[in-house]
Write a protein that holds these residues in place. Structure first.
Motif, short mmCIF file in Angstrom:
data_model
loop_
_atom_site.label_atom_id
_atom_site.label_comp_id
_atom_site.label_asym_id
_atom_site.label_seq_id
_atom_site.Cartn_x
_atom_site.Cartn_y
_atom_site.Cartn_z
N LYS A 109 34.21 40.05 38.20
CA LYS A 109 35.80 40.83 37.27
C LYS A 109 35.01 41.92 36.55
O LYS A 109 35.54 42.35 35.66
CB LYS A 109 36.12 39.64 36.37
N HIS A 110 33.83 42.41 36.46
CA HIS A 110 32.79 43.23 35.39
C HIS A 110 32.80 44.33 35.54
O HIS A 110 31.75 45.41 35.45
CB HIS A 110 31.99 42.55 34.40
N GLY A 111 33.81 44.69 36.48
CA GLY A 111 33.87 45.88 37.30
C GLY A 111 33.88 46.16 38.89
O GLY A 111 34.87 46.94 39.52
N GLU A 123 30.42 37.81 37.59
CA GLU A 123 30.19 39.82 37.21
C GLU A 123 31.35 40.34 38.07
O GLU A 123 31.17 41.31 37.98
CB GLU A 123 28.98 40.35 37.48
N ASN A 173 36.20 32.95 41.08
CA ASN A 173 35.02 34.08 41.44
C ASN A 173 35.93 34.89 42.66
O ASN A 173 36.33 35.74 42.93
CB ASN A 173 33.59 34.33 41.32
#
Length: 608
Positions: A502-504, A500, A531
Motif C-alpha cells: 500500500k506504500h506505492g 509495503e 494485504n
C-alpha cells in the motif's frame, strides 16, 4: 550427495564394475566407500575410509567374488566418517546402501533394540538393514521383507537391498532422491544417475517418486507408491550425453530442483552430531555471547539466503544482524563493531565483490566466516573459518540447490549460535534439529505438486510483469521468486514485503499483472491476507501459494492457487523456495528461453 550402484552381472565379477561405476560418481564428493557381493549364495562386503583408491587396494588384497553386488560412496550424514559408518550396511542376510535421511530412525532403532537387535554404527541406514533382517526372521521372502521395510520409513531416501542366498535379486526404492535402472545383455543395473551406468548400457528407465522395484537379470517389476504395478518408459541415451547428464529432465535446472531433497539431507547431516542432538560447526569456537553484531555480506541469491538467516538469527539467537549487498558494502566504508563477526556467502567462493567485502572486514578487525560450496576456493582459504554448504556441482546458472543448501547451513548455524548465546537450551536445540530433519521430505512433497506449478507458470508466462509478496520469512523468498523469474524468463518482476504494497507498489496492480502471494499459516497470516485482499479488491490477479488455511480464507478472491504442505515456520523457506523455483522454471520453458544459460548471466561473477 552419496552415490549408489547395483549390478546383476552375467557371470563376470561384480566388484570391478561397481568400483568403476563409483569412480564416475566421485564428482558428488564422499568420505568413504564400500561394496558388497553375493557369491555362491554367500553375502560379503568390503569397506574403506577415504577415497576409492583405498577400497581398490583393499579389494586387491582381499578380493570379493560374485557377479551380484551393490556399492556406495558416502558423504557423512549420520555418524562421522569411519569404516563402521561406511556403506553397505549389513544385518544378517541383508546389505543396504542408502542416500538420504530416515526421519524416524530413532523410533525404529528403539523398537528393534527392544527386540534384541544391536548396532555397530551411528547411521540411520543400519536401522534399515536391521529392520529388513527382522522381517526376514518373521518368515517373509526378501521381496516382501523389503516392501514391508520401505513401508515403515519416513523421510527422503534412495535405497538398494542385496540378499544372501538371492544372487539374482536387487530391491530398490526412491522417495525424494533419483534412481535409474539400466538394461544390458543378460545384465541389469541400478544407479544414482545415468552417469554411473554410462559405459554399461544405453537403455535406462527412471523410477518415479515413491516407486520401488524388484530387479532381476531377466527384467524389472516396478511398483508405484500405492503398491500397484507400474510401467516406466525405457529410454535410449547417447554415450556422449552422459558426461553432463540431465537424467530424465529437459534441463539441468530441473534436475537440480529435483535433487534438492537429497542435497539438503546431505547438508543437514554435515551440520549435526551423530545422534542428532547437537549442531557441530567450526564456528562454535567463537565466543558468541560477546559478539555485538553479525554482518552478513553476499550477492544475488546468496544475499537473499543471508536475508533469511538474519530473521532466523535475530529471532532464535537474539543476535543483532546486518545484511549487506557485497558490491556496495566496502565502498560505503561502514564502521564495524569491535568484536564483531562478518559472514560472507558465495556458492563459488570466488565472487569478486564478496571476496572484496571479506578482505575489508578482515582489515577492520572482524572475525570472518565464509559459507561456500567450493571448499578450495579463495574465500574458503582467506576467511578465518570456512563453512561448507555441501551442495555439489550446480550446472544451471540460476541457483537452486546451492540456495537451499545455503539455507540449511544457515538454519543450522542459527541454532548453533542460539545455543552458544544461551537463547535456547539443549531441549530447544534437539527440537530444532528434529524440525530440520523433516526438510527433505517437505521439499519432496512440494516437488510432487510440480504439475500444478507448471499449469500456473504457463499462465504467468504470458505476462510482461509480475509481483511477488510475502511477510516475515516469506519476504526474502518473494525477492528470490522475483529474481528467479527475471533471470530465466526475462519477465519484469519485483518482490515486496506484503505490508509495503500500500506504500506505492499497489499502483502497479492491474488485471494483466499476476501477483504471487506466498501465504503459509502462522502469526502473520491474518495480516498477509489483509494485504492480499487490497490487491484483489483492485482486480489484481492473485495467485496464492499457501497451505490449506490460507487458501480457504481467500476462497474465490484468489485467481489461482497451489497447495503447499503445512509445516513449522522454521522450515517454511525450504518448501516455498522450491515452489518459486518450479514456477520460474516452467514459465521459462513455456516462453522458450535458454533455461540453463540465460542471456547476459554467468554462473560465477569473478570480476566487479
Amino acid at each position: 550427495m552419496c552415490g549408489i550402484i547395483g549390478v546383476l552381472a552375467n557371470e563376470r565379477p561384480a566388484a570391478p564394475i561397481l568400483v568403476d561405476a563409483l569412480r564416475r560418481l566421485e564428482y558428488r564428493g564422499y568420505d568413504s566407500a564400500g561394496v558388497a557381493a553375493v557369491d555362491a549364495g554367500r553375502l560379503d562386503r568390503r569397506r574403506a575410509l577415504g577415497k576409492l583408491a583405498a577400497l581398490a587396494d583393499l579389494l586387491g588384497q582381499s578380493p570379493l567374488p560374485g557377479s551380484s553386488g551393490i556399492g556406495h560412496t558416502r558423504w557423512a550424514t549420520h555418524g562421522r566418517p569411519s569404516e563402521a559408518n561406511a556403506h553397505p550396511h549389513r544385518s544378517g542376510p541383508v546389505c543396504v546402501v542408502h542416500n538420504g535421511i530416515i526421519e524416524n530412525y530413532r523410533e525404529l532403532k528403539s523398537e528393534l533394540a527392544r527386540e534384541g537387535a544391536s548396532f555397530e554404527s551411528d547411521t540411520d541406514t543400519e536401522v534399515v538393514a536391521t529392520l529388513c533382517a527382522s522381517m526376514l526372521r518373521r518368515g517373509l521372502e526378501p521381496e516382501d521383507a523389503a516392501a514391508a521395510t520401505i513401508a515403515r520409513l519416513r523421510g527422503a531416501y534412495a535405497l538398494c537391498f542385496l540378499f544372501e542366498g538371492a544372487p539374482d535379486l536387487l530391491i530398490c526404492a526412491r522417495r525424494g532422491s533419483p534412481l535409474v535402472i539400466g538394461f544390458g545383455e543378460g545384465e541389469t543395473y541400478v544407479g544414482s544417475d545415468a552417469i554411473a551406468l554410462g559405459p554399461l548400457t544405453d537403455r535406462i528407465c527412471y523410477l518415479e517418486e515413491g516407486d520401488w522395484a524388484v530387479v532381476t537379470r531377466q527384467g524389472v517389476r516396478i511398483h508405484a507408491a500405492d503398491g500397484a504395478r507400474a510401467e516406466r518408459p525405457v529410454q535410449r541415451i547417447a554415450p556422449d550425453s552422459i558426461v553432463a547428464d540431465k537424467g530424465q529432465h529437459q534441463h539441468f535446472m530441473a534436475k537440480e530442483i529435483h535433487e534438492q531433497p537429497m542435497v539438503v539431507a546431505r547438508a543437514f547431516g554435515a551440520w549435526t552430531s551423530n545422534d542428532r542432538s547437537r549442531i557441530a560447526s567450526p564456528a562454535e569456537t567463537i565466543d558468541w555471547r560477546s559478539v555485538p553484531r553479525l554482518t552478513i555480506v553476499a550477492c544475488g541469491t546468496a544475499h537473499l539466503a543471508g536475508h533469511v538467516a538474519k530473521i532466523w538469527l535475530e529471532r532464535i539467537a537474539r543476535l543483532p544482524v546486518e545484511i549487506e549487498i557485497a558490491s556496495e558494502f566496502r565502498y560505503r566504508e561502514p564502521p564495524l563493531p569491535t568484536g564483531g563477526v562478518t559472514l560472507v556467502i558465495s556458492q563459488s567462493g570466488e565472487t569478486a565483490d564478496t571476496l572484496g567485502a571479506l578482505r575489508y572486514a578482515r582489515a577492520a578487525g572482524q572475525t570472518t566466516l565464509g559459507l561456500v560450496n567450493v571448499t578450495t576456493s579463495t574465500i574458503a582459504r582467506e576467511a578465518d573459518l570456512a563453512l561448507a554448504t555441501h551442495a555439489g556441482p550446480e550446472i544451471g546458472v540460476a541457483s537452486t540447490k546451492a540456495f537451499t543448501a545455503q539455507l540449511m547451513g544457515l538454519a543450522a548455524f542459527s541454532v548453533m549460535v542460539a545455543r552458544e548465546r544461551g537463547a535456547i537450551d539443549a531441549d530447544g536445540e534437539r527440537d530444532a534439529i528434529e524440525t530440520l530433519s523433516r526438510v527433505p521430505r517437505l521439499m519432496a512433497e512440494t516437488i510432487a505438486q510440480e504439475d500444478r506449478f507448471a499449469a500456473l507458470a504457463r499462465e504467468i508466462a504470458t505476462a510482461t510483469s509480475a509481483l511477488f509478496l510475502g511477510r516475515g520469512l516469506m519476504y526474502p523468498i518473494a525477492l528470490e521468486g522475483a529474481l528467479k523469474l527475471k533471470e530465466i524468463t526475462y519477465i519484469h518482476a519485483e518482490g515486496y514485503a506484503a505490508g509495503e504494497i500500500k506504500h506505492g507498489p499497489i499502483a502497479l496492480v492491474d488485471e494483466a499483472t499476476p501477483v504471487i502471494a506466498l501465504l503459509p499459516s502462522g502469526d502473520l497470516l491474518e495480516k498477509s491476507l489483509s494485504n492480499i485482499r487490497e490487491v484483489a479488491a483492485r482486480k489484481g490477479r492473485v495467485a496464492v501459494i499457501g497451505d490449506a488455511e490460507a487458501r480457504a480464507e481467500l476462497g474465490d478472491e484468489a485467481w489461482r492457487s497451489v497447495a503447499m504442505p503445512r509445516c513449522d515456520p522454521l522450515i517454511q523457506p525450504f518448501a516455498y523456495a522450491v515452489a518459486i523455483q518450479l514456477l520460474a522454471y516452467h514459465a521459462a520453458v513455456a516462453r522458450g528461453t535458454d533455461v540453463d544459460q540465460p542471456r547476459n548471466l554467468a554462473k560465477s561473477v569473478t570480476v566487479e
